[in-house]
Scaffold this active site. Structure first.
Site, PDB file in Angstrom:
ATOM      1  N   ASN A 145     -28.153  -4.159  11.648  1.00 13.20           N
ATOM      2  CA  ASN A 145     -26.793  -4.721  11.715  1.00 13.20           C
ATOM      3  C   ASN A 145     -26.143  -4.949  10.356  1.00 13.20           C
ATOM      4  O   ASN A 145     -24.944  -5.111  10.250  1.00 13.20           O
ATOM      5  CB  ASN A 145     -26.797  -6.009  12.547  1.00 13.20           C
ATOM      6  CG  ASN A 145     -27.625  -7.107  11.912  1.00 13.20           C
ATOM      7  OD1 ASN A 145     -28.475  -6.847  11.055  1.00 13.20           O
ATOM      8  ND2 ASN A 145     -27.369  -8.347  12.308  1.00 13.20           N
TER       9      ASN A 145
ATOM     10  N   GLU B 119     -36.048 -13.625   7.713  1.00  9.11           N
ATOM     11  CA  GLU B 119     -34.974 -14.174   8.562  1.00  9.11           C
ATOM     12  C   GLU B 119     -35.113 -13.495   9.905  1.00  9.11           C
ATOM     13  O   GLU B 119     -35.084 -12.266   9.988  1.00  9.11           O
ATOM     14  CB  GLU B 119     -33.601 -13.889   7.979  1.00  9.11           C
ATOM     15  CG  GLU B 119     -32.493 -14.358   8.909  1.00  9.11           C
ATOM     16  CD  GLU B 119     -31.219 -13.552   8.814  1.00  9.11           C
ATOM     17  OE1 GLU B 119     -31.035 -12.823   7.823  1.00  9.11           O
ATOM     18  OE2 GLU B 119     -30.407 -13.644   9.749  1.00  9.11           O
TER      19      GLU B 119
ATOM     20  N   CYS C 173     -27.702 -12.330  13.646  1.00 10.40           N
ATOM     21  CA  CYS C 173     -28.731 -13.360  13.852  1.00 10.40           C
ATOM     22  C   CYS C 173     -28.101 -14.737  13.962  1.00 10.40           C
ATOM     23  O   CYS C 173     -28.658 -15.645  14.545  1.00 10.40           O
ATOM     24  CB  CYS C 173     -29.714 -13.362  12.686  1.00 10.40           C
ATOM     25  SG  CYS C 173     -30.608 -11.837  12.489  1.00 10.40           S
TER      26      CYS C 173
HETATM   27  O1  G3P Z   1     -27.796 -10.881  11.329  1.00 11.20           O
HETATM   28  C1  G3P Z   1     -27.982 -11.073   9.985  1.00 11.20           C
HETATM   29  C2  G3P Z   1     -27.627 -12.456   9.556  1.00 11.20           C
HETATM   30  O2  G3P Z   1     -27.979 -12.566   8.206  1.00 11.20           O
HETATM   31  C3  G3P Z   1     -26.165 -12.815   9.824  1.00 11.20           C
HETATM   32  O3  G3P Z   1     -25.401 -12.789   8.676  1.00 11.20           O
HETATM   33  O4  G3P Z   1     -23.288 -13.112   7.430  1.00 11.20           O
HETATM   34  O5  G3P Z   1     -23.203 -12.382   9.821  1.00 11.20           O
HETATM   35  O6  G3P Z   1     -23.896 -14.716   9.278  1.00 11.20           O
HETATM   36  P1  G3P Z   1     -23.858 -13.269   8.813  1.00 11.20           P
END
Ligand code: G3P
Length: 494
Positions: free
Chosen positions: A169, A265, A299
């Site tokens: 992603n 993560e 995530c």
């Molecule tokens: O899914 C990856 C995670 O790091 C989300 O990043 O910037 O979309 O909150 P963000």
């Protein structure tokens, strides 16, 4: 010209067949095996990635272990210059990389541009921050019973070779968020790109190479996690695994990476608590953005809302209305598409449909959406959801949002803390003191008050607890995590 810089990483075929980077050059794998990268946009094959052999992995990691020592001795200011140059190349190739990403992972043009720009900014910020990573000293007589005369000088040293495993992603941003700190702190880095997103990931590695990362210090080893993941994460020449991906895969890697440093993560399934005094219209817009950006494939996406039935009765119509207004489902190449393009694959779409059906079978009510067409999952909103439904208890990487009625904040906290996930949570209230008090009871990495969960800004600490992660990321934290203390004690008896 893009072709000049990238022609060495692929052949001239349509679709192109890519090469892997063994640390010295871009080559075909002797395995003769390839994984097709199938676009979720139209089902076309946009490229083929080689599956490297164990021997090719061994040789690339052996070279990395040889070259890493000299790299660590390179003046920091030289490492910093290379990072800034890589960031500039990424900006230079913004449009080229965006076009790749849109087709490869179905991310909208707007979100792809945001990822590429954010990556260049992130690398620059890492490079600037690396200048302020300093050692410390300690004197012996601080401790009872010791005289003066022992001076402990604590510098930071590299671990050796960092294995970077990025998700589909954010194939560019979440590769660079590992590669840059690893290199700046003097490590070598082995990049295992995702299969979908791997083409974008290989282009990023090429730009780091073009920026001047020396021979052997970086390699890009392609193949699925099932094909090469265990060989890489258990390898004697890998000293840290930096991974972003599902909790299941994280658990598997951790069990195959003995005595390695881990920086993970993993999945989030992030909850939101809405208190009675919240600004409902603002809260609704944050929930829609948090649940449906990039088709919920983040995530940090919001997956369920915990409120009393009275609040849900007031909030749900606003969330439905704003979903109608703000979310435009469609082809990510179409600038009119907003937030929701296709999910990453047909099989993932089918899995999400099964989870939707399971929720309905257990009494959840579809308030919005609920349909799946090929790789397109329409933004779906449930009321009357329960914690034991898969839409709440499992990581759903899609645009599905559930409302759970609770008796009050205490029950909401109990539900959140009983989950195996612990990445982020949001609380919406106009009383920030009440928000802080409630946040102190919630066992997650980060609590957002009056904002939807998010990793950025990227210099903030970013972490998950329980099955949502290991270690702390964020610019300074990643630099520190990818280096170790190196104490040297000078003994001068008094
Ligand atoms: O899914 C990856 C995670 O790091 C989300 O990043 O910037 O979309 O909150 P963000």
């Amino acid at each position: 010209m893009a072709d000049d810089d990238f022609s060495i990483i692929r052949d001239e075929g349509t679709p192109p067949t890519y090469k892997f980077f063994n640390g010295k050059e871009w080559v075909d794998s002797v395995s003769g095996k390839y994984n097709d990268v199938v676009s979720p946009v139209d089902g076309s094959v946009v490229g083929r990635l080689p599956v490297v052999t164990k021997d090719e992995i061994d040789r690339a990691l052996e070279l990395a272990s040889i070259k890493q020592a000299a790299w660590e001795q390179t003046p920091l200011n030289e490492r910093i210059k290379i990072m800034h140059l890589a960031a500039d190349y990424i900006r230079h190739y913004m449009e080229y990389l965006v076009n790749l990403m849109v087709m490869e992972i179905g991310k909208s043009i707007k979100e792809s541009k945001s990822e590429i720009n954010r990556t260049a900014e992130l690398i620059d910020y890492y490079a600037d921050e690396a200048q302020s990573i300093k050692g410390e000293t300690l004197d012996s007589d601080n401790f009872p019973g010791y005289k003066k005369g022992q001076l402990c000088i604590m510098n930071r040293a590299a671990y050796g070779t960092v294995l970077s495993i990025a998700p589909f992603n954010y194939p560019v941003n979440l590769s660079a968020s590992k590669i840059a700190p690893a290199l700046l702190m003097g490590n070598a880095v082995a990049v295992k790109p995702p299969t979908q997103g791997g083409i974008s990931g290989l282009h990023l590695v090429r730009l780091f190479q073009k920026a001047g990362v020396p021979e052997g210090v970086m390699c890009a080893l392609t193949g699925s996690g099932a094909e090469i993941g265990d060989i890489l994460s258990s390898h004697k020449n890998v000293h840290m695994v930096a991974f972003t991906g599902s909790s299941g895969t994280g658990l598997h890697i951790a069990s195959h990476a003995p005595m390695k440093q881990l920086l993970f993560e993993c999945g989030g399934n992030n909850p939101t608590i809405v208190l009675p005094d919240a600004d409902m219209s603002f809260t609704a817009s944050e929930i829609v953005k948090g649940a449906f950006s990039y088709a919920g494939q983040r995530c940090t996406a919001i997956k369920y809302v915990l409120s009393t039935q009275g609040i849900i009765d007031a909030l749900l119509p606003l969330v439905k209305k704003q979903t109608e207004e703000l979310v435009k489902v469609g082809d990510p190449r179409n600038p009119e598409t907003k937030m929701v393009g296709p999910v990453i694959s047909q099989s993932e779409a089918q899995h999400i449909k099964q989870v939707i059906d399971e929720a309905v079978s257990k009494g959840a009510k579809v308030e919005f959406g609920g349909t799946v067409e090929k790789t397109y999952v329409y933004p779906t909103i449930f009321s009357n959801a329960k914690p034991d439904m898969m839409v709440v208890s499992c990581e759903i990487f899609g645009p599905v949002l559930s409302f759970i009625a609770v008796s009050g904040p205490d029950e909401a906290v109990r539900i959140i803390n009983s989950s195996m996930f612990g990445l982020q949570a949001s609380i919406f209230t106009t009383d920030e003191g009440a928000g802080l008090a409630l946040a102190s009871k919630i066992n997650v990495g980060t609590v957002q008050i009056n904002g939807s969960p998010q990793r950025g800004p990227d210099h903030f600490p970013f972490l998950g607890v329980k099955e949502s992660g290991v270690g702390v990321q964020g610019v300074r934290y990643s630099l520190e995590a990818m280096s170790r203390l190196k104490p040297v004690v000078i003994n001068k008896p008094q």
